[in-house]
Write a protein that holds these residues in place. Sequence first.
Motif, PDB file in Angstrom:
ATOM      1  N   GLY A   1       0.445   7.813   0.254  1.00  0.00           N
ATOM      2  CA  GLY A   1       0.957   6.353   0.545  1.00  0.00           C
ATOM      3  C   GLY A   1       0.612   5.941   2.153  1.00  0.00           C
ATOM      4  O   GLY A   1       0.232   6.529   2.792  1.00  0.00           O
TER       5      GLY A   1
ATOM      6  N   SER B   1       4.546   7.757  -5.132  1.00  0.00           N
ATOM      7  CA  SER B   1       4.316   8.062  -3.637  1.00  0.00           C
ATOM      8  C   SER B   1       3.982   9.251  -3.280  1.00  0.00           C
ATOM      9  O   SER B   1       4.527  10.260  -3.739  1.00  0.00           O
ATOM     10  CB  SER B   1       5.159   7.384  -2.756  1.00  0.00           C
ATOM     11  OG  SER B   1       6.385   7.806  -2.677  1.00  0.00           O
TER      12      SER B   1
ATOM     13  N   ARG C   1       3.516  11.938  -0.064  1.00  0.00           N
ATOM     14  CA  ARG C   1       3.415  12.045   1.652  1.00  0.00           C
ATOM     15  C   ARG C   1       3.107  13.797   1.826  1.00  0.00           C
ATOM     16  O   ARG C   1       3.526  14.488   1.058  1.00  0.00           O
ATOM     17  CB  ARG C   1       4.569  11.801   2.518  1.00  0.00           C
ATOM     18  CG  ARG C   1       4.509  11.736   3.826  1.00  0.00           C
ATOM     19  CD  ARG C   1       5.077  10.714   4.485  1.00  0.00           C
ATOM     20  NE  ARG C   1       4.409   9.459   4.311  1.00  0.00           N
ATOM     21  CZ  ARG C   1       5.136   8.403   4.603  1.00  0.00           C
ATOM     22  NH1 ARG C   1       6.353   8.290   4.765  1.00  0.00           N
ATOM     23  NH2 ARG C   1       4.394   7.150   4.497  1.00  0.00           N
TER      24      ARG C   1
ATOM     25  N   SER D   1       8.720   7.864   1.626  1.00  0.00           N
ATOM     26  CA  SER D   1       7.401   6.818   1.730  1.00  0.00           C
ATOM     27  C   SER D   1       7.541   5.835   2.447  1.00  0.00           C
ATOM     28  O   SER D   1       6.652   4.816   2.419  1.00  0.00           O
ATOM     29  CB  SER D   1       6.923   6.652   0.297  1.00  0.00           C
ATOM     30  OG  SER D   1       8.084   5.845  -0.400  1.00  0.00           O
TER      31      SER D   1
END
Length: 186
Positions: free
Chosen positions: A63, A119, A121, A154
């Motif tokens: 993201g 998402s 990360r 996110s």
Amino acid sequence: MTEVSSLAGRLLVATPSLADPNFDRAVVLLLDHDDEGSLGVVLNRPTPVGVGDVLEPWAPLAGEPGVVFQGGPVSLDAALGLAVIPGDEGPLGWRRVHGAIGLVDLETPPELLGPALGSLRIFAGYAGWGPGQLEEELGDGAWFVVESEPGDVSSPHPENLWRAVLRRQRSELAMIATYPDDPSLN
């Protein structure tokens, strides 16, 4: 040893008085918390390193901002992936931590997880506490403990996360969001 009530899935929000520069205005998502210690990642420390620079296959799934985050001061050469996956069942290569938030096995081929990811990360390093260490810091007033939301992982504007998390609290914590970066300048 006494039983520790798990805080896994909750956020630790650094109080303005926390003196450790590693955690100045940090928002930490606790991934594990029991009587053997605690482990989490700092959600609001983006680095200038792009995900594609270190984990190229995962870059298209990361993201915004598409950078690696410094998850904490421990094991900076290790990578952790967190992803939000809505629904009851997650795919192979993803382990639920709390709600829709879970850990991604970065050894899994990204194409297997890609369609399910809400998402992603990537974090370099993590924050860790030995047995009783976090409880001691909580007793000293170093951290506020609040509920996490899937969007915290996110956030497209991680530099604003400390204030945003405090501002959404329905208590006197919301006022702390206005605390100046440098109180001596008041």
